[in-house]
Design an enzyme around this catalytic site. Structure first.
Site, PDB file in Angstrom:
ATOM      1  N   ASP A  44      46.644  11.645  53.453  1.00  0.00           N
ATOM      2  CA  ASP A  44      46.608  11.997  52.134  1.00  0.00           C
ATOM      3  C   ASP A  44      47.077  10.983  51.053  1.00  0.00           C
ATOM      4  O   ASP A  44      47.704   9.871  51.442  1.00  0.00           O
ATOM      5  CB  ASP A  44      47.234  13.427  52.157  1.00  0.00           C
ATOM      6  N   ASP A  58      42.971  20.385  57.933  1.00  0.00           N
ATOM      7  CA  ASP A  58      44.140  19.951  58.414  1.00  0.00           C
ATOM      8  C   ASP A  58      45.015  21.218  57.789  1.00  0.00           C
ATOM      9  O   ASP A  58      44.774  21.931  56.937  1.00  0.00           O
ATOM     10  CB  ASP A  58      44.603  18.672  57.811  1.00  0.00           C
ATOM     11  N   GLY A  99      49.747  12.513  46.584  1.00  0.00           N
ATOM     12  CA  GLY A  99      50.033  13.125  45.264  1.00  0.00           C
ATOM     13  C   GLY A  99      50.759  14.669  45.408  1.00  0.00           C
ATOM     14  O   GLY A  99      51.500  14.856  44.870  1.00  0.00           O
ATOM     15  N   PHE A 100      50.374  15.356  46.379  1.00  0.00           N
ATOM     16  CA  PHE A 100      50.768  16.674  46.464  1.00  0.00           C
ATOM     17  C   PHE A 100      52.266  16.384  46.717  1.00  0.00           C
ATOM     18  O   PHE A 100      52.860  17.621  46.216  1.00  0.00           O
ATOM     19  CB  PHE A 100      50.063  17.428  47.692  1.00  0.00           C
TER      20      PHE A 100
END
Length: 370
Positions: free
Chosen positions: A90, A265, A93-94
């Site tokens: 990923d 996911d 950001g999250f």
């Protein structure tokens, strides 16, 4: 490198193959989450035995620990972790946006304090591409902003448009680094169809190897998540893989595949396993409950995983009650095997053009109770 081939459809459900630098994946596919470069309570060989084809690594956490210098020494995540099949990372950001008061978002990127030692750090689209290039993941995600589950239209629009600008910068930096892997864009727009459409058009104009749907399963009501999925799924480009980020329950996976999603996911199978929540085709088992203390049956008599072949519910109950790490390992083996078998069953149903019937049987079985 990415080459996606669509072989068969059944309704909106899709059966394909995805060729990447470290192997070919059969879709639809579920990706176990290895936040720090390891799927919790699993070794690569055990993970392979569950049927896992690709795992997810977390850019934010790997950047902070062990850091790019260490991973770069190994030439990337594959040799560092001993997992030699494909890896998706990923953007980071999250996790940054989840820091709350510890971060400040600007057009340039996100300023934040390290949750480990308090260092001041900066994550931009360019930095995310740099990190993921060092990680050498097969699939790289653009940096985007993920809004909470329900925000007003104006807030969602401003965030989505900034994510589009960041998508363009991510694409440019990815190319500048001559990254040989694949780059996915992320559709944002919260619960608003017009914003999701605008986001998808912008990503299509920029050009990505695959398209992800982000900003779902972040606190919105489940019916709203499914509504957005049903609206957006059929709009996604047919010639590219579709990835639904951070989802979900077995029911979510079936609903996603029914609406054209190819990749998923979620931490759910591994996290729930460590908490004694086990998935079976007949419903869920909360193994800590006293009713299982002398239950001689396996979790699922039709399951072929190592746990179900060798151990009883009573023994798993004992391990969980005593806090034995072996219990977490055996539970994780089963849950991941269940998820991978579910994906294999869906692939077979699509090939036979019988996905609608599969859906009905799946829900009937899950409602029966374990």
């Amino acid at each position: 490198m990415l080459e996606f081939t669509l072989h068969k459809t059944s309704g909106h459900a899709r059966r394909g193959t995805l060729r990447l630098n470290h192997g070919t994946i059969e879709t639809p596919v579920f990706m176990p989450v290895g936040t720090y470069g390891a799927v919790k309570a699993m070794t690569p060989d055990r993970l392979d035995e569950t049927g896992a084809q690709i795992i997810l690594g977390n850019t934010f956490h790997l950047w902070l620990r062990p850091g790019l210098d260490v991973i770069g020494t190994f030439g990337g995540l594959h040799d560092f972790t001993g997992w030699h099949k494909p890896i998706l990372t990923d953007s980071g950001g999250f996790q940054v946006f989840s820091l709350g008061d510890l971060r400040k978002i600007t057009e340039e990127g996100v300023h934040f304090q390290s949750p480990i030692n308090g260092d001041k750090l900066f994550l931009s689209p360019e930095k995310s591409m740099e990190i993921q290039t060092v990680l050498n993941s097969d699939i790289v995600m653009q940096l985007d902003e993920c809004t909470p589950g329900q925000v007003d239209h104006a807030t969602a629009k401003a965030s989505m448009q900034m994510s589009l600008r960041w998508a363009e910068r991510s694409r440019r930096a990815f190319d500048d680094y001559r990254n040989p892997n694949a780059l996915f864009g992320i559709v944002q727009g919260n619960l608003y169809l017009d914003l999701r459409e605008e986001s998808l058009k912008g990503l299509t104009d920029i050009g990505f190897d695959g398209i992800a749907v982000g900003g779902l399963s972040v606190g919105e009501p489940k019916p709203e998540m499914y509504r957005v999925l049903r609206e957006v799924g059929p709009m996604l480009p047919a010639d590219k893989p579709h990835y639904l980020m951070g989802v979900g329950t077995p029911e979510d996976l079936v609903e996603g595949v029914a609406n054209g999603i190819d990749m998923f996911d979620c931490v759910m199978p591994t996290r729930n396993a460590r908490n004694g929540w086990l998935f079976t085709r007949w419903g869920d088992v909360k193994i800590k409950n006293a009713r299982y203390k002398d239950d001689t049956r396996p979790l699922d008599e039709q399951c072929s995983c190592y746990t179900c072949r060798h151990f009883s519910r009573g023994y798993l109950h004992h391990l969980h009650r005593t806090g034995e790490i072996t219990g977490a390992m055996l539970n994780t083996v089963h849950n991941l095997h269940y998820y991978q078998e579910l994906m294999a069953d869906m692939r077979a149903a699509i090939e036979a053009d019988s996905f609608a019937g599969f859906q009905q049987e799946f829900h009937a079985q899950r409602a029966r109770g374990a």
